[in-house]
Design a protein around this motif. Structure first.
Motif, PDB file in Angstrom:
ATOM      1  N   ASP A  33       0.955  -0.995   0.240  1.00  0.00           N
ATOM      2  CA  ASP A  33      -0.079  -0.108   0.087  1.00  0.00           C
ATOM      3  C   ASP A  33       1.003   1.283  -0.082  1.00  0.00           C
ATOM      4  O   ASP A  33       0.448   2.190  -0.630  1.00  0.00           O
ATOM      5  CB  ASP A  33      -1.521  -0.007   1.287  1.00  0.00           C
ATOM      6  CG  ASP A  33      -2.121  -0.730   1.188  1.00  0.00           C
ATOM      7  OD1 ASP A  33      -2.690  -1.478   0.237  1.00  0.00           O
ATOM      8  OD2 ASP A  33      -2.121  -1.619   2.140  1.00  0.00           O
ATOM      9  N   LEU A  66      -7.950  10.679   1.983  1.00  0.00           N
ATOM     10  CA  LEU A  66      -8.941   9.178   1.999  1.00  0.00           C
ATOM     11  C   LEU A  66      -9.320   8.888   0.589  1.00  0.00           C
ATOM     12  O   LEU A  66      -9.327   7.596   0.023  1.00  0.00           O
ATOM     13  CB  LEU A  66      -9.997   9.076   3.218  1.00  0.00           C
ATOM     14  CG  LEU A  66      -9.483   9.376   4.604  1.00  0.00           C
ATOM     15  CD1 LEU A  66     -10.589   9.679   5.357  1.00  0.00           C
ATOM     16  CD2 LEU A  66      -8.345   8.167   4.756  1.00  0.00           C
ATOM     17  N   ASP A  70      -8.772   4.903  -1.322  1.00  0.00           N
ATOM     18  CA  ASP A  70     -10.159   4.561  -1.910  1.00  0.00           C
ATOM     19  C   ASP A  70     -10.091   4.089  -3.265  1.00  0.00           C
ATOM     20  O   ASP A  70     -10.380   2.673  -3.595  1.00  0.00           O
ATOM     21  CB  ASP A  70     -11.507   4.843  -1.641  1.00  0.00           C
ATOM     22  CG  ASP A  70     -11.708   4.938   0.193  1.00  0.00           C
ATOM     23  OD1 ASP A  70     -11.430   4.168   0.585  1.00  0.00           O
ATOM     24  OD2 ASP A  70     -13.034   6.075   0.108  1.00  0.00           O
ATOM     25  N   SER A  75      -6.695   0.138   1.274  1.00  0.00           N
ATOM     26  CA  SER A  75      -7.566   0.229   2.527  1.00  0.00           C
ATOM     27  C   SER A  75      -7.287  -0.289   3.951  1.00  0.00           C
ATOM     28  O   SER A  75      -5.928  -0.559   4.210  1.00  0.00           O
ATOM     29  CB  SER A  75      -9.089  -0.391   2.197  1.00  0.00           C
ATOM     30  OG  SER A  75      -8.454  -2.328   2.461  1.00  0.00           O
ATOM     31  N   GLY A  76      -7.763  -0.578   4.854  1.00  0.00           N
ATOM     32  CA  GLY A  76      -7.198  -1.578   6.392  1.00  0.00           C
ATOM     33  C   GLY A  76      -6.199  -0.404   7.026  1.00  0.00           C
ATOM     34  O   GLY A  76      -7.058   0.772   7.359  1.00  0.00           O
ATOM     35  N   ARG A  79      -4.520   2.468   5.349  1.00  0.00           N
ATOM     36  CA  ARG A  79      -5.496   3.717   4.981  1.00  0.00           C
ATOM     37  C   ARG A  79      -5.814   4.810   6.415  1.00  0.00           C
ATOM     38  O   ARG A  79      -6.511   5.733   7.110  1.00  0.00           O
ATOM     39  CB  ARG A  79      -6.825   3.629   4.558  1.00  0.00           C
ATOM     40  CG  ARG A  79      -7.776   4.253   4.461  1.00  0.00           C
ATOM     41  CD  ARG A  79      -9.745   3.764   4.031  1.00  0.00           C
ATOM     42  NE  ARG A  79     -10.654   4.912   3.173  1.00  0.00           N
ATOM     43  CZ  ARG A  79     -11.189   5.544   4.030  1.00  0.00           C
ATOM     44  NH1 ARG A  79     -11.325   5.297   5.343  1.00  0.00           N
ATOM     45  NH2 ARG A  79     -12.443   6.376   3.630  1.00  0.00           N
ATOM     46  N   SER A  80      -6.337   4.029   7.664  1.00  0.00           N
ATOM     47  CA  SER A  80      -6.549   4.922   8.715  1.00  0.00           C
ATOM     48  C   SER A  80      -5.368   5.158   9.226  1.00  0.00           C
ATOM     49  O   SER A  80      -5.128   6.825   9.716  1.00  0.00           O
ATOM     50  CB  SER A  80      -6.620   3.336   9.647  1.00  0.00           C
ATOM     51  OG  SER A  80      -7.887   2.551   9.241  1.00  0.00           O
TER      52      SER A  80
END
Length: 185
Positions: A33, A66, A70, A75-76, A79-80
């Motif tokens: 990521d 964000l 997306d 994600s996951g 992303r947080s």
């Protein structure tokens, strides 16, 4: 984490992300990521300006980041993490955080990280040839290449492995030529 990777804000955030990813057994997913995110930032001047801008409100910056994540399928945990970093007003440090995370992962796996700067993005074939050349120069050690693009070098490559720097950029060659010409005049 190593001292060089943990220096500064970026290193502390990267260290925290590394520990979270290690606990969640998602070190590779987060690495993938972050690699995708760094590539997005490198390829989009608008995204680079968005994360660097002190004028854009944190909430708006976070929402925009964000939305980009997306769209990229990130994600996951990653992303947080990006959302938290943006909310804390540290979005400008995200590329450095990603680099610190990836350097720590490579270090823990016994890989040597080489930072390679080129004027234009390298093709997959060029990346493979460069990785093979670095592996042979480093005595067969596993090599992780951190490719960066900087048009200011005009051409050639700047390769940094640990404390060693190999600069074959056209900008450096022109600077050396200019210096040599000043000595003659």
């Amino acid at each position: 984490m190593s001292t060089s990777a943990t220096s500064g804000v970026a290193g502390r955030y990267a260290s925290a992300l590394f520990e979270l990813a290690d606990t969640a057994k998602s070190l590779d997913a987060v690495a993938q990521d972050l690699t995708t995110f760094r590539k997005l930032v490198a390829e989009s001047a608008d995204l680079a300006r968005l994360i660097a801008s002190p004028v854009i409100a944190r909430s708006l910056q976070g929402k925009a980041l964000l939305a980009v994540l997306d769209a990229a399928g990130i994600s996951g945990l990653t992303r947080s993490f990006v959302g938290t970093v943006a909310a804390n007003g540290r979005a400008r440090d995200l590329p450095a955080m990603a680099s610190a995370y990836l350097a720590e992962l490579a270090s823990r796996r016994g890989e040597t990280t080489a930072t390679v700067t080129s004027a234009v993005p390298l093709t997959p074939a060029q990346m493979q040839a460069l990785t093979d050349a670095l592996r042979s120069v480093l005595g067969g050690a596993k090599v992780s290449v951190d490719a960066q693009v900087n048009p200011d070098i005009l051409g050639g490559l700047v390769v940094k492995v640990g404390s060693r720097l190999f600069d074959s950029s056209i900008r450096s060659k022109l600077a050396r030529l200019q210096l040599a010409m000043k000595g003659v005049a």
